[in-house]
Design an enzyme around this catalytic site. Structure first.
Site, mmCIF file in Angstrom:
data_model
loop_
_atom_site.group_PDB
_atom_site.id
_atom_site.type_symbol
_atom_site.label_atom_id
_atom_site.label_comp_id
_atom_site.label_asym_id
_atom_site.label_seq_id
_atom_site.Cartn_x
_atom_site.Cartn_y
_atom_site.Cartn_z
ATOM 1 C CE LYS A 37 120.424 53.430 103.458
ATOM 2 N NZ LYS A 37 120.464 51.414 104.009
ATOM 3 C CD GLU A 71 121.973 53.715 119.331
ATOM 4 O OE1 GLU A 71 121.155 52.826 119.096
ATOM 5 O OE2 GLU A 71 121.678 54.909 120.452
ATOM 6 C CB CYS A 124 126.052 47.284 118.595
ATOM 7 S SG CYS A 124 124.886 47.139 120.186
ATOM 8 C CD GLU A 148 131.677 45.132 115.584
ATOM 9 O OE1 GLU A 148 131.701 46.196 115.051
ATOM 10 O OE2 GLU A 148 131.030 45.827 115.874
HETATM 11 P P1 NAD Z 1 126.483 49.475 107.797
HETATM 12 O O1 NAD Z 1 127.925 50.802 108.535
HETATM 13 O O2 NAD Z 1 127.440 48.705 107.506
HETATM 14 O O3 NAD Z 1 125.120 49.628 107.721
HETATM 15 C C1 NAD Z 1 124.587 50.629 108.443
HETATM 16 C C2 NAD Z 1 123.958 51.440 107.868
HETATM 17 O O4 NAD Z 1 123.946 52.273 106.917
HETATM 18 C C3 NAD Z 1 122.741 50.804 106.371
HETATM 19 O O5 NAD Z 1 121.396 51.092 106.448
HETATM 20 C C4 NAD Z 1 123.902 50.631 105.403
HETATM 21 O O6 NAD Z 1 122.916 50.907 104.304
HETATM 22 C C5 NAD Z 1 123.928 52.358 105.719
HETATM 23 N N1 NAD Z 1 124.939 53.636 105.604
HETATM 24 C C6 NAD Z 1 126.449 52.530 104.267
HETATM 25 N N2 NAD Z 1 127.087 53.173 103.832
HETATM 26 C C7 NAD Z 1 126.592 54.465 104.083
HETATM 27 C C8 NAD Z 1 127.208 55.466 103.921
HETATM 28 N N3 NAD Z 1 128.112 56.048 103.042
HETATM 29 N N4 NAD Z 1 126.001 57.032 103.881
HETATM 30 C C9 NAD Z 1 124.934 56.211 104.568
HETATM 31 N N5 NAD Z 1 124.464 55.640 105.362
HETATM 32 C C10 NAD Z 1 125.560 54.675 104.763
HETATM 33 O O7 NAD Z 1 126.503 48.483 109.359
HETATM 34 P P2 NAD Z 1 125.712 46.473 108.951
HETATM 35 O O8 NAD Z 1 126.420 46.052 108.936
HETATM 36 O O9 NAD Z 1 124.228 47.165 109.012
HETATM 37 O O10 NAD Z 1 125.121 46.541 111.151
HETATM 38 C C11 NAD Z 1 126.524 46.430 111.964
HETATM 39 C C12 NAD Z 1 127.280 47.148 112.715
HETATM 40 O O11 NAD Z 1 126.183 48.628 113.690
HETATM 41 C C13 NAD Z 1 127.940 46.986 113.619
HETATM 42 O O12 NAD Z 1 129.368 47.684 113.680
HETATM 43 C C14 NAD Z 1 127.565 46.583 114.822
HETATM 44 O O13 NAD Z 1 128.688 46.663 116.026
HETATM 45 C C15 NAD Z 1 126.539 47.905 114.620
HETATM 46 N N6 NAD Z 1 125.796 48.034 115.370
HETATM 47 C C16 NAD Z 1 126.405 49.417 116.409
HETATM 48 C C17 NAD Z 1 125.381 49.622 117.610
HETATM 49 C C18 NAD Z 1 124.090 50.385 118.617
HETATM 50 O O14 NAD Z 1 123.560 50.526 119.119
HETATM 51 N N7 NAD Z 1 125.578 50.894 119.065
HETATM 52 C C19 NAD Z 1 123.577 48.325 117.388
HETATM 53 C C20 NAD Z 1 123.226 47.616 116.316
HETATM 54 C C21 NAD Z 1 125.129 46.759 115.319
#
Ligand code: NAD
Length: 496
Positions: free
Chosen positions: A187, A263, A297, A399
């Site tokens: 997803k 991650e 990230c 963040e």
């Molecule tokens: P997010 O957590 O809002 O969403 C990520 C994914 O999770 C999306 O597909 C979303 O639909 C899904 N999601 C949201 N709530 C959920 C739930 N309750 N159950 C299952 N799935 C759910 O993150 P974002 O805003 O898309 O991305 C930005 C964040 O990602 C930042 O915090 C960034 O630091 C982090 N990030 C981390 C890495 C890493 O490798 N450590 C890499 C890229 C981004």
């Protein structure tokens, strides 16, 4: 959740799920809009619980129908075929990535889509050389045994990816999961469904057996993402996204004791010692703070500069930052695109206001750019530098995930290490120094999963990637991915 009834109107693109080898629509759809000017990119199907269930069952059936028994060499072949398919439609992927994110074309070409290809090729090659372990064992009664350790697939892996590097981060998980003989239900973020749909098309055209790769679109909380992670028939969840979301997913998978790889977020530091190559450090911090409008990230939002060069460093970074050109992908001189959405811009702008309330000096930025054209409807902000805040300020601890950094002076190595480590996050750090021993020493003491010395964002895909504290659980990359996406089994055989 923004969802509306029915499919796309005439002429609009409708992005569908890919389940059991077929593209299928759902009654509920939502809008995928451009962060450049708010225009409609596509209508996207929103998976309900029944669609997610069908996808998981299709994956399970494909697993049993033979994918799990295929050989690593056969799977490597498939992965290369998928990489070939992405290359054949390279510009389509670039266009999809740019339409969803508004980033410069150059970045989509050199980073996002190029890494999508490399992810498949790397794990195709690595899986050919994946090996187990072997031990000879004697017992006190004279028995003799051999122990060997084999890898089996986990089964069905649920993959949830974010919007910031859509294709790169999705394929970073799909490729090793398939390589190790798993079937997947993926997803992508609701903000960036385009390149994931193209990936499904490429996989379909490559002829991968139906059900091995499934794609569902939709939102996260109380929607497709949550339905997937709660599904009793998935065996593991690999997730990249916010720490808070990771925590919610962890609770949802707890009852099933699923394997997880997370991650998550970061509040990364860059440390610049007075003995650093000054120009290289300024250039490095410019990149580490503002690449992809700060939506990586690994970006550094905290910068610590040794006091003797502090003022000079702030002035030099300000000059370089003001030379960055914020604009739309159509503008070839633009080096920074918009944020991903208006929702995210609201969040970043709230931090702009908070920084001022907390007493920051705004060195540059802190506002939105004015274009006097359609881009004023977009999600742009100016790259922003703050100084003058204590380490306890919220904009220095939380963040932001935007083009921001706070620069603070420091006086000693011990002091800066303590300040860098005084964070709830532990993803990445970069250290700028020409003192060889100091670089290594500081790297050993910093509590993050990755430390770059005189570099930033250099990724060799064989190395482990991941963070400590709120930044994640586990490591992916190289053999670490092979380990996560396989179940190790110890077989013990009496030989005498
Ligand atoms: P997010 O957590 O809002 O969403 C990520 C994914 O999770 C999306 O597909 C979303 O639909 C899904 N999601 C949201 N709530 C959920 C739930 N309750 N159950 C299952 N799935 C759910 O993150 P974002 O805003 O898309 O991305 C930005 C964040 O990602 C930042 O915090 C960034 O630091 C982090 N990030 C981390 C890495 C890493 O490798 N450590 C890499 C890229 C981004």
């Amino acid at each position: 959740m923004i969802a509306e009834q029915a499919g796309a109107a005439h002429g609009e693109r409708l992005l569908r799920h890919y389940i059991g080898g077929e593209f299928v629509a759902s009654d509920i759809t939502f809008n995928d809009v451009s962060p450049v000017d708010g225009s409609l990119v596509a209508r996207v199907c929103e998976a309900d619980e029944a669609s997610v269930d069908r996808a998981v069952r299709a994956a399970r059936a494909a697993q049993r129908a033979g994918w799990a028994d295929s050989t690593p060499a056969q799977r490597a072949e498939w992965l290369h075929r998928i990489a070939d398919g992405i290359e054949a439609r390279f510009e389509d992927f670039v266009a999809a990535e740019v339409a969803d994110t508004g980033r410069p074309f150059t970045q989509a070409r050199t980073l996002d889509v190029a890494r999508g290809v490399t992810n498949f090729r790397t794990f195709a090659d690595l899986v050919r050389y994946a090996h187990g372990e072997y031990f000879e064992t004697q017992t006190a009664d004279g028995g003799s045994f051999i122990n060997y350790v084999t890898r089996k697939p986990l089964g069905v892996v649920g993959i949830i990816s974010p919007w910031n590097l859509p294709l790169l981060l999705l394929t970073w998980k799909v490729a090793p999961a398939l390589a190790m003989g798993n079937c997947v239900v993926a997803k992508p973020s609701e903000e960036t469904p385009g390149s994931a749909t193209l990936l499904a098309e490429v996989i379909h055209a490559a002829g991968l057996p139906p059900g091995v790769f499934n794609l569902i679109h939709g939102h996260g909380s109380n929607a497709a993402g949550e339905f997937l992670t709660r599904h009793p028939q998935i065996d593991a969840v690999t997730f990249t996204g916010e720490s808070r979301t990771g925590s919610a997913i962890m609770k949802n998978v707890a009852d099933g004791v699923k394997d997880i790889s997370f991650e998550l977020g970061g509040k990364n530091a860059a440390v610049v010692f007075a003995d650093a190559d000054f120009d290289a450090a300024v250039e490095g911090v410019l990149k580490s703070s503002f690449t992809n409008a700060g939506q990586v990230c690994m970006c550094s939002e905290r910068v610590y500069v040794e006091r003797p060069i502090f003022e000079r460093f702030v002035a030099a970074l300000k000059t370089k930052t003001e030379a960055l050109r914020v604009g739309s992908p159509e503008d070839p001189s633009a080096t920074m695109g918009p944020l991903i959405s208006h929702g995210h811009r609201d969040k970043v702008l709230s931090y702009f206001r908070l920084a001022v309330e907390e007493g920051a000096t705004v060195v540059t930025g802190g506002d939105v750019p004015r274009f006097d054209d359609a881009r004023d409807e977009g999600a742009f902000v100016l790259p922003t530098i703050w100084t003058g805040l204590p380490d306890t300020a919220r904009v220095v601890t939380e963040e932001v995930f935007g083009p921001v950094c706070h620069i603070a002076p420091f006086d000693s190595e011990d002091e800066v290490v303590a300040r860098v480590n005084d964070s709830a996050y532990g993803l990445a750090a970069s250290v700028w120094t020409t003192h060889l021993a100091r670089g290594h020493r500081v790297a050993r003491r910093i509590e993050t999963g990755i430390v770059w010395i005189n570099a930033w964002y250099v990724r060799d895909l064989r190395t482990p990637f991941g963070g400590s504290k709120l930044s994640g659980i586990g490591r992916e990359g190289g053999r670490h991915s092979l380990d996560f996406y396989s179940e190790l089994t110890n077989v013990c055989v009496r030989v005498a």
